[in-house]
Design a protein around this motif. Structure first.
Motif, mmCIF file in Angstrom:
data_model
loop_
_atom_site.group_PDB
_atom_site.id
_atom_site.type_symbol
_atom_site.label_atom_id
_atom_site.label_comp_id
_atom_site.label_asym_id
_atom_site.label_seq_id
_atom_site.Cartn_x
_atom_site.Cartn_y
_atom_site.Cartn_z
ATOM 1 N N THR A 32 -41.847 60.432 -38.775
ATOM 2 C CA THR A 32 -41.172 59.896 -39.948
ATOM 3 C C THR A 32 -41.850 58.593 -40.392
ATOM 4 O O THR A 32 -42.620 57.985 -39.649
ATOM 5 N N LYS A 33 -41.521 58.151 -41.610
ATOM 6 C CA LYS A 33 -42.085 56.908 -42.116
ATOM 7 C C LYS A 33 -41.724 55.730 -41.215
ATOM 8 O O LYS A 33 -42.568 54.881 -40.926
ATOM 9 N N SER A 34 -40.464 55.672 -40.789
ATOM 10 C CA SER A 34 -40.031 54.560 -39.953
ATOM 11 C C SER A 34 -40.770 54.559 -38.619
ATOM 12 O O SER A 34 -41.141 53.496 -38.094
ATOM 13 N N ALA A 35 -40.991 55.740 -38.046
ATOM 14 C CA ALA A 35 -41.737 55.834 -36.794
ATOM 15 C C ALA A 35 -43.183 55.425 -36.994
ATOM 16 O O ALA A 35 -43.815 54.827 -36.113
ATOM 17 N N LEU A 36 -43.729 55.723 -38.163
ATOM 18 C CA LEU A 36 -45.110 55.372 -38.468
ATOM 19 C C LEU A 36 -45.262 53.856 -38.595
ATOM 20 O O LEU A 36 -46.207 53.260 -38.058
ATOM 21 N N VAL A 37 -44.324 53.206 -39.289
ATOM 22 C CA VAL A 37 -44.341 51.745 -39.445
ATOM 23 C C VAL A 37 -44.179 51.079 -38.084
ATOM 24 O O VAL A 37 -44.846 50.092 -37.759
ATOM 25 N N LYS A 38 -43.293 51.615 -37.245
ATOM 26 C CA LYS A 38 -43.076 51.080 -35.902
ATOM 27 C C LYS A 38 -44.350 51.165 -35.079
ATOM 28 O O LYS A 38 -44.713 50.224 -34.345
ATOM 29 N N ALA A 39 -45.061 52.275 -35.199
ATOM 30 C CA ALA A 39 -46.323 52.438 -34.470
ATOM 31 C C ALA A 39 -47.360 51.449 -34.970
ATOM 32 O O ALA A 39 -48.137 50.888 -34.180
#
Length: 404
Positions: free
Chosen positions: A393-400
């Motif tokens: 997800t976008k949020s998981a991508l930003v977190k990474a």
């Protein structure tokens, strides 16, 4: 069906990619690729002996099917427009089927078309040294044929052929094998998924089915981790041979399958030797693989980037939520434009519209950038030219990206 494998630097690059790319290997750069099968004959669920998920996985692993022929229906729905013209604009290509001025019938360019839409494939295999894959269009046919030491590709629409030798002389630092590696059968797709599943995945047997007139078990594969865009993968496995006959990937967000591949016809008898014969006719333009430019500068040679171009690859996380981090090839101005949600100047209008329609500005500890989204894969490009990509997800991508 045996896959074409590279033993050179591209092979090492693909192994490096496997940790993050396998859950989405079905789409690849292109991608991966496989089709909706509404025409499959479904005469009800066959009554088969009970089997556990572990036993079914072992059945797939033990499958030694090397000879088959058949027809596969492919549909891929990433939420993208048709890539026929867009892909050429993004990679610097010079056209496709029917374009006499196109660079060649190179499979690495043609097979990107499998990333969107519905396609019919005809496949045949006779051991490790003979395979054939044909993409059937309304008025043309594109085929890749591996026969012994030769790999041929032929586009009937443009009457162009591509030729590569699978064996190179000793000491040659170029590719020892030059052939496509896009997963194009349910077997190839399933193998890629099982390689990377490990402890992050749930396996269950979801009943039985009949595919292409054959009894099959249904293996359901689901990520255990949150943050993945993959909802579930269902593989229909031939009850007799253990060969995957159908592969369906549905997104976590619901809706139609992103990738759905399956045989409509299949025969496990040895194909005729003539199936793998090819000789270009008089007047056919033939391009030799050794005559094509090297891919030292992706996007500038008229070729799509390959795994071998990803030298700066870093992997964040594990399992279905792994994210790839790499440096964007090209100049800083182009990277800044993409990070701002704008296609680089000089890019064809069709490709510019395609990229701009996908962009979504984000920010975090990493700085700021733009997320380009599909129904399965999200890609974040930052203003300093870094790229983060994964089936997350976008949020998981930003977190990474913040962690990276």
């Amino acid at each position: 069906m045996a896959s074409y494998e590279s033993e050179d630097r591209q092979g090492a690059g693909r192994r490096k990619l496997a940790r993050y790319a396998v859950p989405v290997a079905v789409v690849g750069v292109a991608a991966a690729t496989i089709g909706l099968v509404p025409a499959l004959a479904d005469s009800g669920d066959p009554d088969l002996p009970k089997i556990t998920a572990q036993e079914l996985i072992e059945k797939i692993a033990k499958s030694d099917t090397e000879r088959l022929s058949g027809t596969i229906k492919i549909h891929t729905d990433l939420g993208l427009p048709s890539l026929g013209g867009v892909a050429s604009g993004l990679t610097g290509g010079n056209g496709g089927s029917g374009d006499k001025g196109s660079a060649s019938a190179d499979p690495r360019e043609k097979l990107t078309e499998l990333a969107t839409g519905t396609h019919t494939l005809r496949v045949a295999a006779d051991g490790e040294n003979r395979q054939k894959l044909s993409i059937l269009d309304d008025a043309s046919e594109y085929s890749v044929i591996h026969n012994g030491a030769d790999v041929w590709a032929y586009d009937s629409g443009s009457d162009q052929a591509y030729h590569a030798k699978t064996e190179q002389t000793a000491g040659d630092d170029r590719a020892k094998k030059q052939s496509p590696d896009v997963p194009a059968t349910p077997k190839q797709l399933t193998d890629e998924i099982l390689k990377a599943s490990a402890d992050t995945t749930s396996f269950t047997v979801d009943g039985t089915a009949q595919v292409a007139g054959r009894d099959a078990y249904r293996l359901q594969i689901k990520p255990k981790q949150s943050g993945s865009t993959v909802g579930a993968i269902t593989v229909s496995v031939d009850a007799k041979t253990g060969t995957p006959l159908k592969f369906t990937l549905t997104p976590a967000g619901g809706g139609a399958a992103v990738v759905d591949a399956g045989f409509t016809k299949v025969d496990f008898a040895k194909p005729s030797a003539s199936t793998f014969d090819f000789k270009p006719s008089q007047g056919t333009k033939v391009t030799e693989a050794d005559d094509l430019p090297r891919r030292d500068h992706p996007g500038r040679t008229g070729r799509a980037p390959s795994a071998a171009d990803l030298d700066g690859l870093n992997v964040i996380g594990e399992g279905w939520t792994t994210v790839a981090e790499l440096k964007l090839p090209g100049d800083a101005a182009g990277a800044a434009g993409l990070a701002s949600g704008n296609a680089p100047s000089g890019m064809p209008a069709e490709a510019q519209g395609f990229l701009n329609s996908l962009g979504d500005k984000v920010s975090g500890k990493f700085g700021s950038g733009t997320v380009y989204s599909t129904r399965l894969v999200n890609v974040l490009i930052t203003e300093d030219g870094k790229v983060y990509a994964g089936a997350v997800t976008k949020s998981a991508l930003v977190k990474a990206a913040d962690a990276g």
